[in-house]
Design a protein around this motif. Sequence first.
Motif, PDB file in Angstrom:
ATOM      1  N   ARG A  57      11.505  26.704  52.957  1.00 36.31           N
ATOM      2  CA  ARG A  57      12.002  27.737  53.856  1.00 36.31           C
ATOM      3  C   ARG A  57      11.189  29.001  53.694  1.00 36.31           C
ATOM      4  O   ARG A  57      10.741  29.315  52.590  1.00 36.31           O
ATOM      5  CB  ARG A  57      13.471  28.042  53.568  1.00 36.31           C
ATOM      6  CG  ARG A  57      14.393  26.906  53.872  1.00 36.31           C
ATOM      7  CD  ARG A  57      15.830  27.275  53.517  1.00 36.31           C
ATOM      8  NE  ARG A  57      16.684  26.107  53.531  1.00 36.31           N
ATOM      9  CZ  ARG A  57      17.232  25.614  54.627  1.00 36.31           C
ATOM     10  NH1 ARG A  57      17.017  26.211  55.784  1.00 36.31           N
ATOM     11  NH2 ARG A  57      17.990  24.548  54.580  1.00 36.31           N
ATOM     12  N   LEU A  58      11.028  29.711  54.791  1.00 37.21           N
ATOM     13  CA  LEU A  58      10.349  30.999  54.752  1.00 37.21           C
ATOM     14  C   LEU A  58      11.152  31.960  53.880  1.00 37.21           C
ATOM     15  O   LEU A  58      12.360  32.082  54.036  1.00 37.21           O
ATOM     16  CB  LEU A  58      10.243  31.534  56.174  1.00 37.21           C
ATOM     17  CG  LEU A  58       9.382  32.759  56.416  1.00 37.21           C
ATOM     18  CD1 LEU A  58       7.925  32.466  56.115  1.00 37.21           C
ATOM     19  CD2 LEU A  58       9.527  33.195  57.871  1.00 37.21           C
ATOM     20  N   LEU A  59      10.468  32.618  52.959  1.00 38.05           N
ATOM     21  CA  LEU A  59      11.122  33.582  52.067  1.00 38.05           C
ATOM     22  C   LEU A  59      10.750  34.988  52.511  1.00 38.05           C
ATOM     23  O   LEU A  59       9.579  35.319  52.653  1.00 38.05           O
ATOM     24  CB  LEU A  59      10.658  33.365  50.622  1.00 38.05           C
ATOM     25  CG  LEU A  59      10.988  32.018  49.982  1.00 38.05           C
ATOM     26  CD1 LEU A  59      10.371  31.928  48.598  1.00 38.05           C
ATOM     27  CD2 LEU A  59      12.490  31.826  49.895  1.00 38.05           C
ATOM     28  N   HIS A  60      11.762  35.807  52.681  1.00 40.50           N
ATOM     29  CA  HIS A  60      11.520  37.214  52.997  1.00 40.50           C
ATOM     30  C   HIS A  60      11.708  38.011  51.715  1.00 40.50           C
ATOM     31  O   HIS A  60      12.772  37.938  51.113  1.00 40.50           O
ATOM     32  CB  HIS A  60      12.543  37.762  53.993  1.00 40.50           C
ATOM     33  CG  HIS A  60      12.741  36.928  55.210  1.00 40.50           C
ATOM     34  ND1 HIS A  60      12.391  37.368  56.447  1.00 40.50           N
ATOM     35  CD2 HIS A  60      13.251  35.695  55.376  1.00 40.50           C
ATOM     36  CE1 HIS A  60      12.701  36.431  57.337  1.00 40.50           C
ATOM     37  NE2 HIS A  60      13.219  35.418  56.711  1.00 40.50           N
ATOM     38  N   PRO A  61      10.706  38.785  51.316  1.00 42.32           N
ATOM     39  CA  PRO A  61      10.923  39.643  50.150  1.00 42.32           C
ATOM     40  C   PRO A  61      11.976  40.703  50.459  1.00 42.32           C
ATOM     41  O   PRO A  61      12.031  41.220  51.568  1.00 42.32           O
ATOM     42  CB  PRO A  61       9.558  40.285  49.916  1.00 42.32           C
ATOM     43  CG  PRO A  61       8.688  39.901  51.035  1.00 42.32           C
ATOM     44  CD  PRO A  61       9.382  38.907  51.900  1.00 42.32           C
ATOM     45  N   LYS A  62      12.806  40.956  49.466  1.00 44.27           N
ATOM     46  CA  LYS A  62      13.813  42.006  49.609  1.00 44.27           C
ATOM     47  C   LYS A  62      13.493  43.102  48.620  1.00 44.27           C
ATOM     48  O   LYS A  62      12.805  42.880  47.638  1.00 44.27           O
ATOM     49  CB  LYS A  62      15.209  41.464  49.278  1.00 44.27           C
ATOM     50  CG  LYS A  62      15.864  40.710  50.383  1.00 44.27           C
ATOM     51  CD  LYS A  62      17.368  40.615  50.178  1.00 44.27           C
ATOM     52  CE  LYS A  62      17.755  40.137  48.792  1.00 44.27           C
ATOM     53  NZ  LYS A  62      19.161  39.768  48.719  1.00 44.27           N
ATOM     54  N   GLY A  63      14.024  44.259  48.869  1.00 41.98           N
ATOM     55  CA  GLY A  63      13.862  45.331  47.908  1.00 41.98           C
ATOM     56  C   GLY A  63      14.442  44.922  46.560  1.00 41.98           C
ATOM     57  O   GLY A  63      15.382  44.141  46.495  1.00 41.98           O
ATOM     58  N   GLY A  64      13.830  45.413  45.488  1.00 40.29           N
ATOM     59  CA  GLY A  64      14.337  45.085  44.155  1.00 40.29           C
ATOM     60  C   GLY A  64      13.776  43.798  43.612  1.00 40.29           C
ATOM     61  O   GLY A  64      14.199  43.322  42.558  1.00 40.29           O
ATOM     62  N   GLY A  65      12.837  43.192  44.311  1.00 37.63           N
ATOM     63  CA  GLY A  65      12.145  42.037  43.765  1.00 37.63           C
ATOM     64  C   GLY A  65      12.732  40.701  44.126  1.00 37.63           C
ATOM     65  O   GLY A  65      12.197  39.663  43.765  1.00 37.63           O
ATOM     66  N   GLY A  66      13.842  40.685  44.866  1.00 42.05           N
ATOM     67  CA  GLY A  66      14.436  39.409  45.222  1.00 42.05           C
ATOM     68  C   GLY A  66      13.882  38.861  46.522  1.00 42.05           C
ATOM     69  O   GLY A  66      12.982  39.428  47.132  1.00 42.05           O
ATOM     70  N   TYR A  67      14.432  37.736  46.913  1.00 41.16           N
ATOM     71  CA  TYR A  67      14.027  37.099  48.166  1.00 41.16           C
ATOM     72  C   TYR A  67      15.253  36.743  48.975  1.00 41.16           C
ATOM     73  O   TYR A  67      16.315  36.437  48.432  1.00 41.16           O
ATOM     74  CB  TYR A  67      13.263  35.798  47.901  1.00 41.16           C
ATOM     75  CG  TYR A  67      11.853  35.996  47.465  1.00 41.16           C
ATOM     76  CD1 TYR A  67      10.839  36.141  48.397  1.00 41.16           C
ATOM     77  CD2 TYR A  67      11.539  36.032  46.113  1.00 41.16           C
ATOM     78  CE1 TYR A  67       9.533  36.326  47.993  1.00 41.16           C
ATOM     79  CE2 TYR A  67      10.231  36.219  45.700  1.00 41.16           C
ATOM     80  CZ  TYR A  67       9.231  36.351  46.644  1.00 41.16           C
ATOM     81  OH  TYR A  67       7.940  36.528  46.250  1.00 41.16           O
ATOM     82  N   GLU A  68      15.048  36.742  50.264  1.00 46.21           N
ATOM     83  CA  GLU A  68      16.065  36.213  51.152  1.00 46.21           C
ATOM     84  C   GLU A  68      15.467  34.949  51.762  1.00 46.21           C
ATOM     85  O   GLU A  68      14.295  34.916  52.120  1.00 46.21           O
ATOM     86  CB  GLU A  68      16.351  37.238  52.246  1.00 46.21           C
ATOM     87  CG  GLU A  68      17.567  36.944  53.064  1.00 46.21           C
ATOM     88  CD  GLU A  68      17.873  38.148  53.950  1.00 46.21           C
ATOM     89  OE1 GLU A  68      18.343  37.924  55.062  1.00 46.21           O
ATOM     90  OE2 GLU A  68      17.608  39.285  53.514  1.00 46.21           O
ATOM     91  N   VAL A  69      16.278  33.915  51.856  1.00 47.14           N
ATOM     92  CA  VAL A  69      15.776  32.632  52.343  1.00 47.14           C
ATOM     93  C   VAL A  69      16.134  32.475  53.811  1.00 47.14           C
ATOM     94  O   VAL A  69      17.296  32.622  54.189  1.00 47.14           O
ATOM     95  CB  VAL A  69      16.399  31.478  51.525  1.00 47.14           C
ATOM     96  CG1 VAL A  69      15.872  30.138  52.021  1.00 47.14           C
ATOM     97  CG2 VAL A  69      16.118  31.661  50.046  1.00 47.14           C
ATOM     98  N   SER A  70      15.132  32.195  54.622  1.00 43.80           N
ATOM     99  CA  SER A  70      15.390  32.001  56.044  1.00 43.80           C
ATOM    100  C   SER A  70      16.268  30.779  56.246  1.00 43.80           C
ATOM    101  O   SER A  70      16.102  29.757  55.582  1.00 43.80           O
ATOM    102  CB  SER A  70      14.068  31.816  56.781  1.00 43.80           C
ATOM    103  OG  SER A  70      14.305  31.452  58.116  1.00 43.80           O
ATOM    104  N   SER A  71      17.190  30.881  57.194  1.00 44.15           N
ATOM    105  CA  SER A  71      18.093  29.750  57.404  1.00 44.15           C
ATOM    106  C   SER A  71      17.413  28.624  58.167  1.00 44.15           C
ATOM    107  O   SER A  71      17.752  27.460  57.990  1.00 44.15           O
ATOM    108  CB  SER A  71      19.341  30.210  58.146  1.00 44.15           C
ATOM    109  OG  SER A  71      18.967  30.766  59.388  1.00 44.15           O
TER     110      SER A  71
END
Length: 147
Positions: A57-71
């Motif tokens: 899945r496409l990963l979007h970087p988030k602030g603070g070093g985490g990732y959000e995973v595309s659905s």
Amino acid sequence: VPRFVIGPVESFPPGTRHRVEVDGRGIAIFNDGGRFFALRDVCPHMGAPLSAGTVWRLLHPKGGGGYEVSSDRKVVKCPWHGWEYELATGQSWYRPDTDRVRAYEVSVEHGSELVDDEAEPAGLAPGPYVAETFPISVDGDYVVIEL
Ligand code: FES
């Protein structure tokens, strides 16, 4: 546009990828949970077979070093140097804040025909490489590609 039957749909089960030869061209076929995608099986960077890459899945970087995973957006990661190509469009994406950009001295071409602003994932920028994609569909019991 010429249409080619590449085989019965059961030969391409969900979660698999195959390389097929169609009209003299190598094509990587992906079945992602019933959605079919077709990319030219040649990485536009230096020619690796994308059919040998890893899909996730496409990963979007988030602030603070985490990732959000595309659905629902998936990419294939090239086995050679790791550029990631979105299955639906062939567009490569990268993190502007990573070393990769400096290493490759990427000249970003914004305004690519395939990508509009709304489609640009947060925290990512379009890379310079775009894998060639082809329309692919299931017609009855067969998978059909247009070249
Ligand atoms: S050949 Fe695919 S990333 Fe280099």
